[in-house]
Design a protein around this motif. Structure first.
Motif, PDB file in Angstrom:
ATOM      1  N   MET A 103      10.213  -5.248   4.306  1.00 27.06           N
ATOM      2  CA  MET A 103      11.265  -5.380   5.759  1.00 27.06           C
ATOM      3  C   MET A 103      12.280  -4.066   6.297  1.00 27.06           C
ATOM      4  O   MET A 103      13.176  -3.299   5.119  1.00 27.06           O
ATOM      5  N   LEU A 104      11.549  -4.168   7.610  1.00 29.69           N
ATOM      6  CA  LEU A 104      12.858  -2.383   8.322  1.00 29.69           C
ATOM      7  C   LEU A 104      14.011  -2.748   8.781  1.00 29.69           C
ATOM      8  O   LEU A 104      14.682  -3.706   7.541  1.00 29.69           O
ATOM      9  N   ASP A 105      14.955  -1.621   8.527  1.00 27.44           N
ATOM     10  CA  ASP A 105      16.228  -1.805   8.474  1.00 27.44           C
ATOM     11  C   ASP A 105      16.887  -2.162   9.928  1.00 27.44           C
ATOM     12  O   ASP A 105      17.782  -2.400  10.050  1.00 27.44           O
ATOM     13  N   TRP A 106      15.967  -2.318  11.082  1.00 29.87           N
ATOM     14  CA  TRP A 106      16.371  -2.657  12.435  1.00 29.87           C
ATOM     15  C   TRP A 106      15.123  -3.054  13.347  1.00 29.87           C
ATOM     16  O   TRP A 106      13.918  -2.368  12.072  1.00 29.87           O
ATOM     17  N   TYR A 107      14.792  -3.179  14.064  1.00 34.02           N
ATOM     18  CA  TYR A 107      14.146  -2.351  15.352  1.00 34.02           C
ATOM     19  C   TYR A 107      12.899  -1.533  14.700  1.00 34.02           C
ATOM     20  O   TYR A 107      13.261  -0.386  15.043  1.00 34.02           O
ATOM     21  N   PRO A 108      11.394  -1.622  15.322  1.00 35.73           N
ATOM     22  CA  PRO A 108      11.184  -0.778  15.307  1.00 35.73           C
ATOM     23  C   PRO A 108      11.066   0.840  15.891  1.00 35.73           C
ATOM     24  O   PRO A 108      12.022   0.724  16.904  1.00 35.73           O
ATOM     25  N   SER A 109      11.152   1.784  14.900  1.00 34.91           N
ATOM     26  CA  SER A 109      11.821   3.051  15.531  1.00 34.91           C
ATOM     27  C   SER A 109      11.537   4.522  14.981  1.00 34.91           C
ATOM     28  O   SER A 109      10.768   3.902  14.069  1.00 34.91           O
ATOM     29  N   PRO A 110      11.187   5.230  16.080  1.00 37.92           N
ATOM     30  CA  PRO A 110      10.663   6.759  15.085  1.00 37.92           C
ATOM     31  C   PRO A 110      10.633   6.562  13.525  1.00 37.92           C
ATOM     32  O   PRO A 110      10.031   7.852  12.964  1.00 37.92           O
ATOM     33  N   ARG A 111      12.609   6.688  13.243  1.00 38.94           N
ATOM     34  CA  ARG A 111      12.165   6.908  12.319  1.00 38.94           C
ATOM     35  C   ARG A 111      11.111   6.267  10.500  1.00 38.94           C
ATOM     36  O   ARG A 111      11.431   6.829   9.925  1.00 38.94           O
ATOM     37  N   HIS A 112      10.259   5.583  11.036  1.00 37.05           N
ATOM     38  CA  HIS A 112       9.731   4.673  10.674  1.00 37.05           C
ATOM     39  C   HIS A 112       8.185   4.907  10.914  1.00 37.05           C
ATOM     40  O   HIS A 112       7.601   4.031  10.834  1.00 37.05           O
ATOM     41  N   ALA A 113       7.756   5.983  11.424  1.00 30.93           N
ATOM     42  CA  ALA A 113       6.899   6.502  11.566  1.00 30.93           C
ATOM     43  C   ALA A 113       5.858   6.112  10.426  1.00 30.93           C
ATOM     44  O   ALA A 113       4.109   6.503  10.342  1.00 30.93           O
ATOM     45  N   ALA A 114       5.986   7.111   9.851  1.00 34.49           N
ATOM     46  CA  ALA A 114       5.545   6.745   8.055  1.00 34.49           C
ATOM     47  C   ALA A 114       4.660   5.444   7.463  1.00 34.49           C
ATOM     48  O   ALA A 114       3.360   5.719   7.497  1.00 34.49           O
ATOM     49  N   LEU A 115       5.018   4.237   7.914  1.00 29.66           N
ATOM     50  CA  LEU A 115       4.976   3.701   7.771  1.00 29.66           C
ATOM     51  C   LEU A 115       3.856   2.732   8.307  1.00 29.66           C
ATOM     52  O   LEU A 115       2.597   2.230   8.801  1.00 29.66           O
ATOM     53  N   ILE A 116       4.292   2.769   9.563  1.00 32.82           N
ATOM     54  CA  ILE A 116       3.416   2.850  11.566  1.00 32.82           C
ATOM     55  C   ILE A 116       2.488   3.032  11.169  1.00 32.82           C
ATOM     56  O   ILE A 116       1.008   2.880  11.093  1.00 32.82           O
ATOM     57  N   VAL A 117       2.446   4.734  10.863  1.00 34.29           N
ATOM     58  CA  VAL A 117       0.338   5.243  10.775  1.00 34.29           C
ATOM     59  C   VAL A 117      -0.039   4.766   9.415  1.00 34.29           C
ATOM     60  O   VAL A 117      -1.080   5.385   9.712  1.00 34.29           O
ATOM     61  N   ALA A 118       0.643   4.921   8.243  1.00 35.89           N
ATOM     62  CA  ALA A 118      -0.329   4.322   7.578  1.00 35.89           C
ATOM     63  C   ALA A 118      -1.272   2.554   7.522  1.00 35.89           C
ATOM     64  O   ALA A 118      -1.870   2.129   7.030  1.00 35.89           O
ATOM     65  N   ARG A 119      -0.114   1.827   8.001  1.00 34.18           N
ATOM     66  CA  ARG A 119      -1.166   0.678   8.567  1.00 34.18           C
ATOM     67  C   ARG A 119      -1.865   0.856   9.862  1.00 34.18           C
ATOM     68  O   ARG A 119      -3.367   0.273   9.562  1.00 34.18           O
ATOM     69  N   GLU A 120      -1.574   2.416  10.959  1.00 28.44           N
ATOM     70  CA  GLU A 120      -2.800   1.875  12.236  1.00 28.44           C
ATOM     71  C   GLU A 120      -3.920   2.705  11.320  1.00 28.44           C
ATOM     72  O   GLU A 120      -4.746   2.750  11.775  1.00 28.44           O
ATOM     73  N   ARG A 121      -3.783   3.599  10.392  1.00 27.93           N
ATOM     74  CA  ARG A 121      -4.210   4.488   9.555  1.00 27.93           C
ATOM     75  C   ARG A 121      -5.327   3.802   8.672  1.00 27.93           C
ATOM     76  O   ARG A 121      -6.230   4.896   8.276  1.00 27.93           O
ATOM     77  N   ASP A 122      -5.093   2.784   8.308  1.00 27.05           N
ATOM     78  CA  ASP A 122      -6.067   1.791   7.667  1.00 27.05           C
ATOM     79  C   ASP A 122      -5.624   2.575   6.002  1.00 27.05           C
ATOM     80  O   ASP A 122      -5.762   2.247   5.554  1.00 27.05           O
TER      81      ASP A 122
END
Length: 390
Positions: A103-122
């Motif tokens: 669960m994120l702390d709020w809407y997707p933000s640049p500070r969430h980059a590591a989680l988003i990149v890890a998901r997108e790059r499998d």
């Protein structure tokens, strides 16, 4: 000792050949040759070798050989099933997939980059993980859902972790995504507050629990102001709207790299004061927390997730030109002027080793909270934070 060459009754003849020995019976009337002085018979000499058996009188098993035979003790009386069934080999099953909800702390933000990149790059999938990133409807609920075991992991800030653990919540830090403070006091320029000591009589809203209980309390203590000196409504993260509408003169706990630029785009000038400037010790700006009571079952999967975050962060820093387009494509709502401008600042603050723990930082922050009377007692660091790789 009798010579082996003189007792034909117990010996069979052999013919010694050049290439070895060949068994042959003696012909009638043949003479036996005496062994030469060297101890070996000459080639072509027939010699006698001893019989391998023993006479009946000297055979200790002779009395038993004539007894009738029968089935042995372990001889089965009827056919038995084979012990092992032979069939085709089973296919190799893929490794089990561990599912984790973050669960994120709020809407997707640049500070969430590591989680988003890890998901997108499998990077999660390559480690046998299926990770579901969720956005909360209310920024106050992620840690509550985690404490109730409704989610597996949640994002928050180090000051809030100290408060919740002091209140008995079974939360523990397992990774750091941003290792520096990101909060600030953001005041409207037209509020006329030239010095923080002049805050009395203003309305300074807060975005979350630690914004009021830690940041605002520290600010007031720094300038010897009582809590009643100003009004601090809970804005529930409707920060921009409250500032635009003039319902507050400032906000404490806002992300220093985002809110001032977002308000500037709407024509509202602000003044920002980082939280360190009013006495809050340096701390982790964004952390990943787990439920301590479920660590025994989830620890190995969490360690793999944190390892994926480390690889994702390394990729972000090594590919600065590619990282933002990837984020903007994965989460189109991120692609705003404020986020684009903040991205270089946030990217530079991403933790290169998310698992690594800074024990002294957590101990010093805990002592600060006790000294300020914000928490009731010192909580040991090992109950606040762990390194999942140890």
């Amino acid at each position: 000792m009798p010579s082996l060459f003189r007792h034909p009754g117990r010996f069979r003849p052999l013919l010694v050949l050049a290439g070895g020995l060949l068994l042959m019976p003696l012909a009638a009337g043949d003479q036996q040759a005496e062994p030469p002085a060297s101890g070996y018979p000459p080639l072509g000499t027939e010699v006698m070798v001893p019989e391998m058996g023993l006479p009946p009188a000297e055979d200790p098993l002779a009395l038993f050989r004539e007894l009738p035979s029968g089935p042995a003790v372990d001889t089965p009386t009827r056919p038995t099933a084979p012990a092992v069934a032979v069939g085709p080999a089973e296919p190799i099953a893929p490794p089990p997939v561990n599912r984790l909800t973050v669960m994120l702390d709020w809407y997707p933000s640049p500070r969430h980059a590591a989680l988003i990149v890890a998901r997108e790059r499998d990077l999660f999938a390559s480690r046998g993980l299926e990770v579901d990133l969720r956005t909360p409807a209310d920024p106050d609920v992620p840690t509550k859902l985690l404490a109730a075991s409704r989610v597996d992991l949640a994002l928050t800030r180090q000051p809030l972790l100290h408060l919740l653990v002091d209140r008995g919540q079974p939360l523990v830090r397992v990774a750091t995504l941003v290792g520096t403070p990101m909060t600030a006091l953001v005041m409207r320029e037209d509020a006329g507050v030239e010095n923080l000591a002049n805050l009395a009589g203003t309305r300074v809203g807060h975005a979350d629990l630690d914004g009021e209980a830690v940041l605002l309390a520290s600010l007031l203590a720094r300038h010897d102001l009582p809590r009643e000196a100003l009004d601090s409504p809970d804005l529930h993260f409707r920060l921009e709207q409250a500032m635009r509408e003039g319902r507050v003169d400032g906000i404490i706990g806002a992300v220093r790299h985002l809110l001032p630029r977002a308000l500037a785009d709407e024509g509202l000038a602000t003044v920002s004061v980082p939280s360190e400037r009013f006495g809050v010790p340096r701390h982790d700006g964004l952390i990943l927390v787990a439920n301590r009571e479920r660590l025994a079952r989830q620890g190995e999967a969490i360690a793999r997730l944190v390892d994926a975050l480390e690889e994702a962060t390394a990729w972000i820093l090594e590919h600065p030109e590619e990282s933002w387009p990837l984020l903007a494509t994965a989460e189109p709502a991120l692609d705003t002027p404020a986020n684009r401008e903040a991205w270089p600042e946030v990217r530079a603050r991403l933790s290169l080793t998310p698992a690594a723990l800074h024990p002294r930082r957590y101990a010093e922050f805990e002592r600060f909270l006790v000294q300020q009377g914000i928490v009731t007692a010192v909580t040991p660091v090992e109950r606040l934070a762990i390194d999942p790789n140890r």
